[in-house]
Scaffold this motif. Structure first.
Motif, PDB file in Angstrom:
ATOM      1  N   LEU A  63       0.827  -1.206   0.000  1.00 30.93           N
ATOM      2  CA  LEU A  63       0.000   0.000   0.000  1.00 30.93           C
ATOM      3  C   LEU A  63       0.863   1.257   0.000  1.00 30.93           C
ATOM      4  CD1 LEU A  63      -2.896  -0.951   2.455  1.00 30.93           C
ATOM      5  CD2 LEU A  63      -3.049  -0.611  -0.017  1.00 30.93           C
ATOM      6  N   GLU A  64       2.037   1.188   0.634  1.00 32.25           N
ATOM      7  CA  GLU A  64       2.962   2.319   0.618  1.00 32.25           C
ATOM      8  C   GLU A  64       3.397   2.638  -0.812  1.00 32.25           C
ATOM      9  OE1 GLU A  64       2.994   0.715   4.708  1.00 32.25           O
ATOM     10  OE2 GLU A  64       3.135  -0.196   2.718  1.00 32.25           O
ATOM     11  N   ASP A  65       3.722   1.590  -1.572  1.00 29.85           N
ATOM     12  CA  ASP A  65       4.108   1.778  -2.979  1.00 29.85           C
ATOM     13  C   ASP A  65       2.963   2.428  -3.755  1.00 29.85           C
ATOM     14  OD1 ASP A  65       6.532   0.479  -2.498  1.00 29.85           O
ATOM     15  OD2 ASP A  65       5.751  -1.472  -3.145  1.00 29.85           O
ATOM     16  N   LEU A  66       1.771   1.929  -3.533  1.00 30.99           N
ATOM     17  CA  LEU A  66       0.600   2.415  -4.257  1.00 30.99           C
ATOM     18  C   LEU A  66       0.301   3.868  -3.908  1.00 30.99           C
ATOM     19  CD1 LEU A  66      -1.467   1.232  -6.262  1.00 30.99           C
ATOM     20  CD2 LEU A  66      -2.896   0.610  -4.310  1.00 30.99           C
ATOM     21  N   HIS A  67       0.470   4.190  -2.641  1.00 28.69           N
ATOM     22  CA  HIS A  67       0.152   5.532  -2.146  1.00 28.69           C
ATOM     23  C   HIS A  67       1.093   6.583  -2.736  1.00 28.69           C
ATOM     24  CE1 HIS A  67      -1.884   8.298   0.432  1.00 28.69           C
ATOM     25  NE2 HIS A  67      -0.850   8.548   1.204  1.00 28.69           N
ATOM     26  N   ARG A  68       2.307   6.164  -3.104  1.00 23.72           N
ATOM     27  CA  ARG A  68       3.290   7.113  -3.654  1.00 23.72           C
ATOM     28  C   ARG A  68       3.029   7.452  -5.129  1.00 23.72           C
ATOM     29  NH1 ARG A  68       7.053   4.458  -0.010  1.00 23.72           N
ATOM     30  NH2 ARG A  68       7.456   2.815  -1.537  1.00 23.72           N
ATOM     31  N   LEU A  69       2.201   6.648  -5.785  1.00 21.05           N
ATOM     32  CA  LEU A  69       1.925   6.884  -7.207  1.00 21.05           C
ATOM     33  C   LEU A  69       0.969   8.052  -7.393  1.00 21.05           C
ATOM     34  CD1 LEU A  69       1.349   3.220  -8.498  1.00 21.05           C
ATOM     35  CD2 LEU A  69       3.456   4.554  -8.586  1.00 21.05           C
ATOM     36  N   ASN A  70       1.136   8.776  -8.497  1.00 22.88           N
ATOM     37  CA  ASN A  70       0.152   9.803  -8.816  1.00 22.88           C
ATOM     38  C   ASN A  70      -1.016   9.169  -9.578  1.00 22.88           C
ATOM     39  OD1 ASN A  70       0.710   9.763 -11.671  1.00 22.88           O
ATOM     40  ND2 ASN A  70       2.480  11.103 -11.330  1.00 22.88           N
ATOM     41  N   THR A  71      -2.035   9.964  -9.796  1.00 19.50           N
ATOM     42  CA  THR A  71      -3.266   9.449 -10.401  1.00 19.50           C
ATOM     43  C   THR A  71      -3.003   8.802 -11.756  1.00 19.50           C
ATOM     44  OG1 THR A  71      -4.607  11.108  -9.271  1.00 19.50           O
ATOM     45  CG2 THR A  71      -5.557  10.094 -11.232  1.00 19.50           C
ATOM     46  N   PHE A  83     -12.858   0.813 -16.547  1.00 19.47           N
ATOM     47  CA  PHE A  83     -13.350   1.837 -15.610  1.00 19.47           C
ATOM     48  C   PHE A  83     -12.202   2.350 -14.733  1.00 19.47           C
ATOM     49  CE2 PHE A  83     -16.953  -0.893 -16.615  1.00 19.47           C
ATOM     50  CZ  PHE A  83     -17.936   0.035 -16.962  1.00 19.47           C
ATOM     51  N   TYR A  84     -11.041   2.530 -15.370  1.00 18.95           N
ATOM     52  CA  TYR A  84      -9.810   2.762 -14.613  1.00 18.95           C
ATOM     53  C   TYR A  84      -9.766   4.119 -13.913  1.00 18.95           C
ATOM     54  CZ  TYR A  84      -9.149   4.052 -19.512  1.00 18.95           C
ATOM     55  OH  TYR A  84      -9.337   4.527 -20.790  1.00 18.95           O
ATOM     56  N   ASN A  85     -10.424   5.120 -14.469  1.00 16.20           N
ATOM     57  CA  ASN A  85     -10.440   6.424 -13.784  1.00 16.20           C
ATOM     58  C   ASN A  85     -11.211   6.341 -12.464  1.00 16.20           C
ATOM     59  OD1 ASN A  85      -8.938   8.016 -15.688  1.00 16.20           O
ATOM     60  ND2 ASN A  85     -10.708   7.951 -17.047  1.00 16.20           N
ATOM     61  N   THR A  86     -12.381   5.701 -12.539  1.00  8.13           N
ATOM     62  CA  THR A  86     -13.191   5.536 -11.327  1.00  8.13           C
ATOM     63  C   THR A  86     -12.481   4.654 -10.310  1.00  8.13           C
ATOM     64  OG1 THR A  86     -15.229   5.778 -12.600  1.00  8.13           O
ATOM     65  CG2 THR A  86     -15.410   4.719 -10.446  1.00  8.13           C
ATOM     66  N   LYS A  87     -11.915   3.553 -10.774  1.00 12.45           N
ATOM     67  CA  LYS A  87     -11.235   2.626  -9.861  1.00 12.45           C
ATOM     68  C   LYS A  87     -10.004   3.261  -9.228  1.00 12.45           C
ATOM     69  CE  LYS A  87     -13.030  -1.511 -12.116  1.00 12.45           C
ATOM     70  NZ  LYS A  87     -12.754  -2.719 -12.920  1.00 12.45           N
ATOM     71  N   THR A  88      -9.324   4.109  -9.978  1.00 14.26           N
ATOM     72  CA  THR A  88      -8.180   4.834  -9.405  1.00 14.26           C
ATOM     73  C   THR A  88      -8.629   5.721  -8.255  1.00 14.26           C
ATOM     74  OG1 THR A  88      -6.917   4.801 -11.468  1.00 14.26           O
ATOM     75  CG2 THR A  88      -6.397   6.557  -9.898  1.00 14.26           C
ATOM     76  N   LYS A  89      -9.750   6.400  -8.422  1.00 16.12           N
ATOM     77  CA  LYS A  89     -10.289   7.226  -7.336  1.00 16.12           C
ATOM     78  C   LYS A  89     -10.627   6.377  -6.116  1.00 16.12           C
ATOM     79  CE  LYS A  89     -12.268  10.771 -10.375  1.00 16.12           C
ATOM     80  NZ  LYS A  89     -13.512  11.346 -10.933  1.00 16.12           N
ATOM     81  N   TYR A  90     -11.227   5.216  -6.353  1.00 17.55           N
ATOM     82  CA  TYR A  90     -11.578   4.328  -5.238  1.00 17.55           C
ATOM     83  C   TYR A  90     -10.325   3.869  -4.490  1.00 17.55           C
ATOM     84  CZ  TYR A  90     -16.292   3.900  -7.294  1.00 17.55           C
ATOM     85  OH  TYR A  90     -17.540   4.147  -7.782  1.00 17.55           O
ATOM     86  N   ILE A  91      -9.294   3.503  -5.254  1.00 20.09           N
ATOM     87  CA  ILE A  91      -8.033   3.067  -4.647  1.00 20.09           C
ATOM     88  C   ILE A  91      -7.423   4.200  -3.830  1.00 20.09           C
ATOM     89  CG2 ILE A  91      -5.629   2.466  -5.182  1.00 20.09           C
ATOM     90  CD1 ILE A  91      -6.773   0.794  -7.541  1.00 20.09           C
ATOM     91  N   GLN A  92      -7.428   5.408  -4.381  1.00 20.16           N
ATOM     92  CA  GLN A  92      -6.864   6.550  -3.665  1.00 20.16           C
ATOM     93  C   GLN A  92      -7.684   6.907  -2.428  1.00 20.16           C
ATOM     94  OE1 GLN A  92      -6.697   9.209  -7.089  1.00 20.16           O
ATOM     95  NE2 GLN A  92      -4.461   9.075  -7.109  1.00 20.16           N
ATOM     96  N   ASN A  93      -9.015   6.771  -2.532  1.00 27.16           N
ATOM     97  CA  ASN A  93      -9.859   6.976  -1.349  1.00 27.16           C
ATOM     98  C   ASN A  93      -9.431   6.038  -0.228  1.00 27.16           C
ATOM     99  OD1 ASN A  93     -11.436   8.805  -2.759  1.00 27.16           O
ATOM    100  ND2 ASN A  93     -13.074   7.363  -3.212  1.00 27.16           N
TER     101      ASN A  93
END
Length: 226
Positions: A63-71, A83-93
């Motif tokens: 999750l640390e690796d994922l959190h460092r990525l930009n959108t 649906f990658y834009n929506t799923k990216t928002k969910y992951i970032q949430n």
């Protein structure tokens, strides 16, 4: 009729269930299972696996690796899942709230509850139960569209996700020992729920074409009808 009887019938019918990657010790890490809860929404599992391969090849394994990525970086990696834009928002949430409230993944696994996950946009009841059961090892059964197919065929009436889950969980805990004998392995209750979910998915993929049930499927389920 109970979930226990369905569970027993599927075991006795020798429904194959062991090949799913999301079962314990079948190749996916807990991090990958967690991310797949989001990625699997509105797509098929093969597309999820492609996105997970992208993450692994990019060395995104925590999750640390994922959190460092930009959108945009997340979007590109998970693109195969749709649906990658929506799923990216969910992951970032999720990651944002995770790092606000927990010190580590192990802390999360012990402390998290249903309400915390449900409070995050993009996580419904099925997603929540997947996390609680497969990652946190809680005695929770995931029910989904496949579970509903079986319940509807059998004439089970339910008004909500929770009622459907209660129907499939009925009598399993008190018959845990007998199910272990049938499975020929010693399973904890949370593991039995994982196996039951896998059996349901496997049965439906094998025997349902839309709402139509194969002759072999009828033979398995009809004796259980209300």
């Amino acid at each position: 009729m109970s979930g226990y009887e369905i569970f027993k019938a599927l075991i006795n019918a020798n429904i194959k269930y062991k090949d799913f990657e999301w079962l314990e010790n079948n190749g996916l890490s807990e991090f990958e299972i967690l991310v797949s809860v989001v990625l699997t929404q509105n797509t098929n599992w093969k597309n999820v696996l492609k996105a997970l391969v992208n993450l692994k090849q990019a060395n995104i394994t925590t999750l640390e690796d994922l959190h460092r990525l930009n959108t945009q970086e997340i979007v590109l990696l998970i693109k195969p899942s749709g649906f990658y834009n929506t799923k990216t928002k969910y992951i970032q949430n999720f990651t944002q709230k995770f790092f606000q409230d927990f010190d580590s993944f192990e802390d999360f696994k012990v402390q998290v509850d249903r309400e915390w996950i449900l409070s995050i946009k993009g996580f419904g009841q099925e997603s929540v139960d997947g996390i609680l059961n497969y990652i946190c090892k809680k005695e929770v059964l995931v029910v989904d569209a496949y579970s509903a197919k079986i319940a509807n065929y059998l004439g089970c009436e339910y008004q909500s996700y929770d009622e459907l889950a209660d129907f499939f969980k009925k009598d399993i805990a008190k018959n845990q020992n007998e199910l272990n004998v049938l499975l020929k392995k010693e399973c904890k209750l949370y593991e039995l729920y994982q196996i039951f979910h896998a059996l349901i998915v496997s049965f439906c993929k094998m025997h349902f074409q839309g709402k139509k049930l194969s002759a072999d499927g009828v033979f398995i389920l009809d004796p259980l009808k209300f």
